[in-house]
Motif scaffolding. Sequence first.
Motif, PDB file in Angstrom:
ATOM      1  N   GLU A  24      71.324  43.015  84.732  1.00  0.00           N
ATOM      2  CA  GLU A  24      71.865  43.058  86.093  1.00  0.00           C
ATOM      3  C   GLU A  24      71.588  41.787  86.880  1.00  0.00           C
ATOM      4  O   GLU A  24      72.199  41.552  87.927  1.00  0.00           O
ATOM      5  CB  GLU A  24      71.276  44.261  86.836  1.00  0.00           C
ATOM      6  CG  GLU A  24      71.639  45.601  86.207  1.00  0.00           C
ATOM      7  CD  GLU A  24      70.995  46.763  86.924  1.00  0.00           C
ATOM      8  OE1 GLU A  24      70.210  46.515  87.874  1.00  0.00           O
ATOM      9  OE2 GLU A  24      71.267  47.917  86.554  1.00  0.00           O
ATOM     10  N   TRP A  25      70.653  40.970  86.390  1.00  0.00           N
ATOM     11  CA  TRP A  25      70.246  39.762  87.127  1.00  0.00           C
ATOM     12  C   TRP A  25      71.391  38.752  87.221  1.00  0.00           C
ATOM     13  O   TRP A  25      72.155  38.568  86.274  1.00  0.00           O
ATOM     14  CB  TRP A  25      69.060  39.119  86.423  1.00  0.00           C
ATOM     15  CG  TRP A  25      68.592  37.837  87.048  1.00  0.00           C
ATOM     16  CD1 TRP A  25      67.756  37.688  88.103  1.00  0.00           C
ATOM     17  CD2 TRP A  25      68.958  36.512  86.639  1.00  0.00           C
ATOM     18  NE1 TRP A  25      67.563  36.358  88.378  1.00  0.00           N
ATOM     19  CE2 TRP A  25      68.295  35.608  87.494  1.00  0.00           C
ATOM     20  CE3 TRP A  25      69.777  36.005  85.622  1.00  0.00           C
ATOM     21  CZ2 TRP A  25      68.411  34.221  87.371  1.00  0.00           C
ATOM     22  CZ3 TRP A  25      69.916  34.617  85.506  1.00  0.00           C
ATOM     23  CH2 TRP A  25      69.238  33.753  86.371  1.00  0.00           C
ATOM     24  N   ARG A  26      71.500  38.110  88.388  1.00  0.00           N
ATOM     25  CA  ARG A  26      72.461  37.037  88.587  1.00  0.00           C
ATOM     26  C   ARG A  26      71.789  35.916  89.392  1.00  0.00           C
ATOM     27  O   ARG A  26      70.954  36.172  90.262  1.00  0.00           O
ATOM     28  CB  ARG A  26      73.695  37.521  89.352  1.00  0.00           C
ATOM     29  CG  ARG A  26      74.525  38.560  88.621  1.00  0.00           C
ATOM     30  CD  ARG A  26      75.201  37.983  87.390  1.00  0.00           C
ATOM     31  NE  ARG A  26      76.091  38.962  86.747  1.00  0.00           N
ATOM     32  CZ  ARG A  26      75.695  39.855  85.842  1.00  0.00           C
ATOM     33  NH1 ARG A  26      74.408  39.922  85.482  1.00  0.00           N
ATOM     34  NH2 ARG A  26      76.568  40.688  85.296  1.00  0.00           N
ATOM     35  N   LEU A  27      72.190  34.679  89.080  1.00  0.00           N
ATOM     36  CA  LEU A  27      71.756  33.526  89.858  1.00  0.00           C
ATOM     37  C   LEU A  27      72.984  32.950  90.547  1.00  0.00           C
ATOM     38  O   LEU A  27      73.944  32.544  89.888  1.00  0.00           O
ATOM     39  CB  LEU A  27      71.108  32.465  88.966  1.00  0.00           C
ATOM     40  CG  LEU A  27      70.703  31.179  89.694  1.00  0.00           C
ATOM     41  CD1 LEU A  27      69.576  31.456  90.687  1.00  0.00           C
ATOM     42  CD2 LEU A  27      70.288  30.101  88.699  1.00  0.00           C
ATOM     43  N   ALA A  99      64.174  37.926  94.322  1.00  0.00           N
ATOM     44  CA  ALA A  99      64.657  39.309  94.369  1.00  0.00           C
ATOM     45  C   ALA A  99      63.904  40.147  95.386  1.00  0.00           C
ATOM     46  O   ALA A  99      64.431  41.148  95.880  1.00  0.00           O
ATOM     47  CB  ALA A  99      64.536  39.943  92.982  1.00  0.00           C
ATOM     48  N   ASP A 100      62.668  39.740  95.717  1.00  0.00           N
ATOM     49  CA  ASP A 100      61.908  40.500  96.712  1.00  0.00           C
ATOM     50  C   ASP A 100      62.047  39.928  98.115  1.00  0.00           C
ATOM     51  O   ASP A 100      61.355  40.359  99.044  1.00  0.00           O
ATOM     52  CB  ASP A 100      60.429  40.587  96.313  1.00  0.00           C
ATOM     53  CG  ASP A 100      59.721  39.239  96.318  1.00  0.00           C
ATOM     54  OD1 ASP A 100      60.394  38.216  96.581  1.00  0.00           O
ATOM     55  OD2 ASP A 100      58.503  39.213  96.056  1.00  0.00           O
ATOM     56  N   ALA A 136      63.770  35.297  85.428  1.00  0.00           N
ATOM     57  CA  ALA A 136      63.876  33.855  85.612  1.00  0.00           C
ATOM     58  C   ALA A 136      63.116  33.417  86.851  1.00  0.00           C
ATOM     59  O   ALA A 136      63.055  34.139  87.854  1.00  0.00           O
ATOM     60  CB  ALA A 136      65.336  33.426  85.719  1.00  0.00           C
ATOM     61  N   ARG A 137      62.568  32.209  86.764  1.00  0.00           N
ATOM     62  CA  ARG A 137      61.851  31.616  87.893  1.00  0.00           C
ATOM     63  C   ARG A 137      62.184  30.131  87.948  1.00  0.00           C
ATOM     64  O   ARG A 137      62.771  29.568  87.016  1.00  0.00           O
ATOM     65  CB  ARG A 137      60.348  31.778  87.748  1.00  0.00           C
ATOM     66  CG  ARG A 137      59.762  31.006  86.568  1.00  0.00           C
ATOM     67  CD  ARG A 137      58.250  30.978  86.613  1.00  0.00           C
ATOM     68  NE  ARG A 137      57.758  30.222  87.747  1.00  0.00           N
ATOM     69  CZ  ARG A 137      56.528  30.326  88.229  1.00  0.00           C
ATOM     70  NH1 ARG A 137      55.661  31.145  87.666  1.00  0.00           N
ATOM     71  NH2 ARG A 137      56.149  29.598  89.250  1.00  0.00           N
ATOM     72  N   TRP A 152      61.373  35.487  90.028  1.00  0.00           N
ATOM     73  CA  TRP A 152      62.478  36.446  90.151  1.00  0.00           C
ATOM     74  C   TRP A 152      63.617  35.862  91.001  1.00  0.00           C
ATOM     75  O   TRP A 152      64.220  36.529  91.833  1.00  0.00           O
ATOM     76  CB  TRP A 152      61.985  37.763  90.764  1.00  0.00           C
ATOM     77  CG  TRP A 152      60.690  38.232  90.198  1.00  0.00           C
ATOM     78  CD1 TRP A 152      60.472  38.776  88.961  1.00  0.00           C
ATOM     79  CD2 TRP A 152      59.399  38.172  90.828  1.00  0.00           C
ATOM     80  NE1 TRP A 152      59.139  39.044  88.785  1.00  0.00           N
ATOM     81  CE2 TRP A 152      58.449  38.682  89.912  1.00  0.00           C
ATOM     82  CE3 TRP A 152      58.957  37.727  92.074  1.00  0.00           C
ATOM     83  CZ2 TRP A 152      57.094  38.763  90.208  1.00  0.00           C
ATOM     84  CZ3 TRP A 152      57.605  37.807  92.362  1.00  0.00           C
ATOM     85  CH2 TRP A 152      56.701  38.324  91.434  1.00  0.00           C
ATOM     86  N   VAL A 153      63.921  34.592  90.784  1.00  0.00           N
ATOM     87  CA  VAL A 153      64.878  33.876  91.622  1.00  0.00           C
ATOM     88  C   VAL A 153      66.278  34.460  91.477  1.00  0.00           C
ATOM     89  O   VAL A 153      66.707  34.837  90.375  1.00  0.00           O
ATOM     90  CB  VAL A 153      64.880  32.371  91.272  1.00  0.00           C
ATOM     91  CG1 VAL A 153      65.327  32.128  89.830  1.00  0.00           C
ATOM     92  CG2 VAL A 153      65.729  31.582  92.257  1.00  0.00           C
TER      93      VAL A 153
END
Length: 289
Positions: A24-27, A99-100, A136-137, A152-153
Amino acid sequence: WRTPNETFFRIDTALSVPTVSPEEWRLRIYGMVDRELEFSYEDLVSRGLQGAWITLCCVSNPTGGDLVGNAWWGGVPIRELLAEAGLQPGADAVKQTSADGWTCGTPLAALTDKRNAMVAFAMNGAPLPVEHGFPARIVVPAHYGYVSATKWVTDLEVTRFADFDAYWTTRGWAEQAPVKTASRIDVPRQGATVGVGVARFGGVAWAQHRGISRVEVQLDGGPWQEAVLGGVAGVDTWVQWSLTANLDAGDHVLVVRATDKLGRTQTGVRRDVVPDGATGWHTVEFTAS
């Protein structure tokens, strides 16, 4: 020389570690760019990981402190992603968002020059641990973590420093914070007792993106002696140093200072960590018997 993942320092601002699914992660890259881009985890990992040894340190690390670590990071160079987005004139910063909800502002130049600034997915040959920012960071050599190291970028906004405030800059810390040249004594520890006679001292020094050219050690107020430096993979890592000396019985004081490859030697003036990092020479008192 390598800091294991499980002992690498952490600075947390949330009560719980975010759990982000890589599926689900997106940058997202947006702002002062010619085209807004969005990448999935698979998009970036499929490019192939580029790795580098990089030392990270926290701006709140006191002189001689342990909020610093060296690891092999694997990821995708940020400069390549920003080039694909197309940078517009006038931009001088990238606002990073986690993300936070945590934010920081990084000089755009530090993300587009030849240093190994990256979106990292791997740490010391393993997938990035959750507590260190999985999936990812961001890793940026030579800038303290509070202006560069978003875990968690999710967002990179190309912008201007004049147009935003970040998490720590609203709390009294400097807008930009390049890492200061620093050194530390690891052997002996403060208050230790060692044997009389030949003794070996050691520690680390760092000046990321500049490199260390010399480390000097002073014993009991005597002349500065140049230490032996270990080999390093590049200018973005710390270097180990060592020095051998003869000790008489009694109490002793050991001091260390480093000089970077630009010829700048650490100042001996003691300053607190606020607003842009501590200064001063690390000093250890010990006994020989």
